[in-house]
Design a protein around this motif. Structure first.
Motif, PDB file in Angstrom:
ATOM      1  N   GLU A  38       7.183   5.707 -11.096  1.00  0.00           N
ATOM      2  CA  GLU A  38       7.467   5.739 -12.507  1.00  0.00           C
ATOM      3  C   GLU A  38       6.286   5.191 -13.287  1.00  0.00           C
ATOM      4  O   GLU A  38       5.240   4.881 -12.724  1.00  0.00           O
ATOM      5  N   ARG A  95      12.215   7.960  -7.402  1.00  0.00           N
ATOM      6  CA  ARG A  95      12.367   6.535  -7.184  1.00  0.00           C
ATOM      7  C   ARG A  95      11.040   5.950  -6.697  1.00  0.00           C
ATOM      8  O   ARG A  95      10.412   6.449  -5.776  1.00  0.00           O
ATOM      9  N   ASP A 103       5.496   2.592  -5.932  1.00  0.00           N
ATOM     10  CA  ASP A 103       5.631   1.171  -5.642  1.00  0.00           C
ATOM     11  C   ASP A 103       4.569   0.751  -4.627  1.00  0.00           C
ATOM     12  O   ASP A 103       4.173   1.529  -3.759  1.00  0.00           O
ATOM     13  N   GLU A 128      10.261  -1.446  -8.698  1.00  0.00           N
ATOM     14  CA  GLU A 128      11.255  -1.049  -9.695  1.00  0.00           C
ATOM     15  C   GLU A 128      11.508  -2.165 -10.692  1.00  0.00           C
ATOM     16  O   GLU A 128      11.770  -1.919 -11.874  1.00  0.00           O
TER      17      GLU A 128
END
Length: 250
Positions: free
Chosen positions: A24, A21, A183, A211
């Protein structure tokens, strides 16, 4: 209630889900062009072909963290890279490395080569070295290094050293993929061998990766009408043409 292997599997899935999480892929789209038609018409055909040949490929995009250290303690060291001399070319033409990376320069041709970079970025001169030999250079600071061979004027390459592990290079469609970006806030940079310096500088900005925001806006890069791959040798002189094969006949 989960027990034994089922519990372990569940915990492993939770850990994997948590670690993935916020780390990405980030994608970007670049477009090189937009030079006024009147300027393009003034170029000779060979230069037009040189400008158009790679389309929107080989644009470097990198993300430099704003609020976090560039490298963390558990990050692997920069990967050793390779730039091969073969068939009187450098392969690849463009190489992007993280600052601190070592680049090997193997000579795969059956004759001597010389690799030098004396103008920007990392300055070095490997001198003459024979077929089968390899020399190496550590790129220890950020910058763009233009590489040439002092024997063969047709040979050129570029090494872009960036101070971040988050970077990518565009394909011919202009698409860029940057993997494993956490992030956070980043300063985004663009570089193209054919891009106008002012156009590239204007694209530098701060972006927030999350995200919900992992696609960068289309970046349009104006072409440099003065771009050319021709260059001087390492002494600042024109290359001496090779001897001709024509012999006087009786």
């Amino acid at each position: 209630m989960l027990r034994g292997s089922a519990l372990c599997a569940g915990l492993l899935a939770m850990v994997c889900s948590y670690s993935a999480r916020g780390q990405e892929t980030v994608t970007a789209q670049v477009e090189v062009g937009g030079q006024p038609k009147e300027n393009r018409s003034k170029q000779n055909p060979s230069k037009q072909k040189e400008m158009i040949g790679r389309g929107s490929a080989e644009v470097v995009v990198w993300l430099k963290p704003v609020d976090a250290p560039v490298r963390r303690e558990n990050d692997p060291p920069p990967k050793r890279q390779k730039l091969v001399q073969f068939h009187k070319t450098f392969e690849p033409h463009l190489l992007v490395v993280e600052v601190g990376s070592v680049v090997d320069f193997p000579n795969r041709d059956p004759f001597f080569h010389n690799v030098f970079s004396l103008f920007e970025g990392k300055r070095f001169d490997l001198g003459l070295y024979e077929a089968g030999a390899t020399n190496s250079v550590r790129f220890d600071r950020a910058g763009v290094s233009f590489l040439f061979c002092n024997i063969h004027p047709e040979m050129s390459a570029v090494v872009v050293a960036v101070d971040t592990p988050y970077y990518g290079v565009s394909d011919r469609s202009g698409r860029v993929t940057i993997a494993n970006v956490p992030d956070g806030r980043y300063e985004v940079h663009y570089w193209s061998e054919r891009g106008l310096p002012n156009s590239l500088q204007q694209l530098t900005r701060t972006v927030t990766i999350s995200e919900a925001a992992r696609n960068l806006a289309l970046a349009h890069i104006a072409e440099n009408p003065s771009f050319t791959s021709t260059h001087k040798n390492k002494y600042g002189q024109d290359y001496v043409p090779p001897p001709g094969n024509d012999y006087p006949h009786p």
